[in-house]
Enzyme design. Structure first.
Site, mmCIF file in Angstrom:
data_model
loop_
_atom_site.group_PDB
_atom_site.id
_atom_site.type_symbol
_atom_site.label_atom_id
_atom_site.label_comp_id
_atom_site.label_asym_id
_atom_site.label_seq_id
_atom_site.Cartn_x
_atom_site.Cartn_y
_atom_site.Cartn_z
ATOM 1 C CE LYS A 15 9.894 61.302 -12.888
ATOM 2 N NZ LYS A 15 11.257 60.696 -12.918
ATOM 3 C CE1 TYR A 55 9.952 58.396 -18.036
ATOM 4 C CE2 TYR A 55 8.433 57.175 -16.646
ATOM 5 C CZ TYR A 55 9.241 58.281 -16.873
ATOM 6 O OH TYR A 55 9.320 59.278 -15.910
ATOM 7 C CG PHE A 63 16.382 52.686 -15.227
ATOM 8 C CD1 PHE A 63 15.322 53.480 -15.648
ATOM 9 C CD2 PHE A 63 17.607 52.803 -15.892
ATOM 10 C CE1 PHE A 63 15.463 54.368 -16.705
ATOM 11 C CE2 PHE A 63 17.766 53.703 -16.945
ATOM 12 C CZ PHE A 63 16.688 54.478 -17.356
ATOM 13 N NE ARG A 91 15.124 67.269 -20.082
ATOM 14 C CZ ARG A 91 15.172 65.959 -19.829
ATOM 15 N NH1 ARG A 91 14.055 65.285 -19.557
ATOM 16 N NH2 ARG A 91 16.310 65.313 -19.834
ATOM 17 C CB THR A 97 18.469 62.332 -15.458
ATOM 18 O OG1 THR A 97 18.038 62.855 -16.720
ATOM 19 C CG2 THR A 97 17.746 61.040 -15.160
ATOM 20 N NE ARG A 108 14.358 65.416 -12.367
ATOM 21 C CZ ARG A 108 14.411 65.027 -13.629
ATOM 22 N NH1 ARG A 108 15.444 65.393 -14.397
ATOM 23 N NH2 ARG A 108 13.459 64.274 -14.147
ATOM 24 C CG ASN A 118 14.145 62.110 -11.094
ATOM 25 O OD1 ASN A 118 12.965 61.757 -11.136
ATOM 26 N ND2 ASN A 118 14.960 61.966 -12.117
ATOM 27 C CG HIS A 121 8.364 63.439 -17.301
ATOM 28 N ND1 HIS A 121 9.302 62.637 -17.900
ATOM 29 C CD2 HIS A 121 7.638 63.983 -18.308
ATOM 30 C CE1 HIS A 121 9.136 62.695 -19.225
ATOM 31 N NE2 HIS A 121 8.129 63.498 -19.497
ATOM 32 C CD GLU A 132 7.053 63.049 -22.815
ATOM 33 O OE1 GLU A 132 6.988 64.114 -22.168
ATOM 34 O OE2 GLU A 132 8.085 62.359 -22.872
HETATM 35 N N1 UDP Z 1 16.090 56.683 -14.077
HETATM 36 C C1 UDP Z 1 16.579 55.799 -13.150
HETATM 37 N N2 UDP Z 1 17.858 55.321 -13.304
HETATM 38 C C2 UDP Z 1 18.656 55.703 -14.345
HETATM 39 C C3 UDP Z 1 18.141 56.614 -15.292
HETATM 40 C C4 UDP Z 1 16.860 57.093 -15.133
HETATM 41 O O1 UDP Z 1 15.883 55.448 -12.203
HETATM 42 O O2 UDP Z 1 19.794 55.240 -14.441
HETATM 43 C C5 UDP Z 1 14.719 57.205 -13.932
HETATM 44 C C6 UDP Z 1 14.715 58.637 -13.449
HETATM 45 O O3 UDP Z 1 13.666 58.782 -12.492
HETATM 46 C C7 UDP Z 1 14.397 59.420 -14.710
HETATM 47 C C8 UDP Z 1 13.519 58.444 -15.477
HETATM 48 O O4 UDP Z 1 14.066 57.171 -15.183
HETATM 49 O O5 UDP Z 1 13.757 60.654 -14.417
HETATM 50 C C9 UDP Z 1 13.498 58.643 -16.976
HETATM 51 O O6 UDP Z 1 14.811 58.630 -17.457
HETATM 52 P P1 UDP Z 1 15.316 59.730 -18.486
HETATM 53 O O7 UDP Z 1 16.660 59.328 -18.973
HETATM 54 O O8 UDP Z 1 14.254 59.976 -19.518
HETATM 55 O O9 UDP Z 1 15.498 61.029 -17.555
HETATM 56 P P2 UDP Z 1 14.658 62.378 -17.462
HETATM 57 O O10 UDP Z 1 14.213 62.728 -18.856
HETATM 58 O O11 UDP Z 1 13.511 62.131 -16.531
HETATM 59 O O12 UDP Z 1 15.610 63.380 -16.898
HETATM 60 MG MG MG Z 2 13.228 61.572 -20.258
#
Ligand code: UDP
Ligand code: MG
Length: 155
Positions: A15, A55, A63, A91, A97, A108, A118, A121, A132
């Site tokens: 990111k 997204y 958010f 992952r 996350t 992370r 974080n 992705h 994607e």
């Molecule tokens: N995010 C955030 N606040 C939240 C949850 C997610 O800012 O409460 C952001 C975070 O950067 C995350 C992205 O939104 O990586 C996408 O969310 P997702 O649940 O898909 O998490 P990821 O798959 O990236 O772990």
């Molecule tokens: Mg995600």
């Protein structure tokens, strides 16, 4: 592409915060050293429109607007990695996350603190990886090639 489990693919992105913090090389190195194969890579400053598609499943979240704005605020590095179980393993390599729940040793967990910064992705399922990869790369931008050392990575 064959349907061998060794050719599973995932979409990984560094990111804009990861780019700014100089973590691109480290993140690539972790996947390379693990034995995964890089099949596509580009740096791009994505538009909000593109990120809203990326997204889309989060569009109702509070958010969402901030996330899209942040993700479009600077260049990111988009990649496709290939190998056995790479979606799930990718992952795990990223961590949770919320970086505060991420173990040291994960990307992370080693390099971030805040959920909104974080740094990386990774696709969360084989299905979303397919979507994607199509969203970020043309077919012609994804390389199909044999790696000479595959016999030292896979039994
Ligand atoms: N995010 C955030 N606040 C939240 C949850 C997610 O800012 O409460 C952001 C975070 O950067 C995350 C992205 O939104 O990586 C996408 O969310 P997702 O649940 O898909 O998490 P990821 O798959 O990236 O772990
Ligand atoms: Mg995600």
């Amino acid at each position: 592409m064959s349907d061998s489990p060794k050719t599973e693919r995932t979409f990984i992105a560094v990111k804009p915060d990861g780019v700014q913090r100089g973590l691109v090389g480290d993140i690539i190195a972790r996947f390379e050293k693990r034995g995964y194969k890089l099949v596509a890579l580009k740096m791009e400053q994505a538009t909000e429109e593109h990120l809203k598609k990326h997204y889309a499943d989060l569009s109702a979240k509070p958010f969402f607007a901030g996330l899209v704005k942040f993700m479009s605020s600077g260049p990111l590095v988009a990649m496709v990695w290939e190998g056995l179980d790479v979606v799930k393993q990718g992952r795990a390599m990223l961590g949770e996350t919320n970086p505060l729940n991420s173990k040291p040793g994960s990307i992370r967990g080693d390099y971030s603190i805040d959920m909104g910064r974080n740094i990386c992705h990774g696709s969360d399922s084989v299905e979303s990886a397919k979507k994607e990869i199509q969203l970020w790369f043309k077919d012609s931008e994804v390389s199909n090639y044999q790696r000479a050392n595959d016999c030292w990575v896979y039994e």
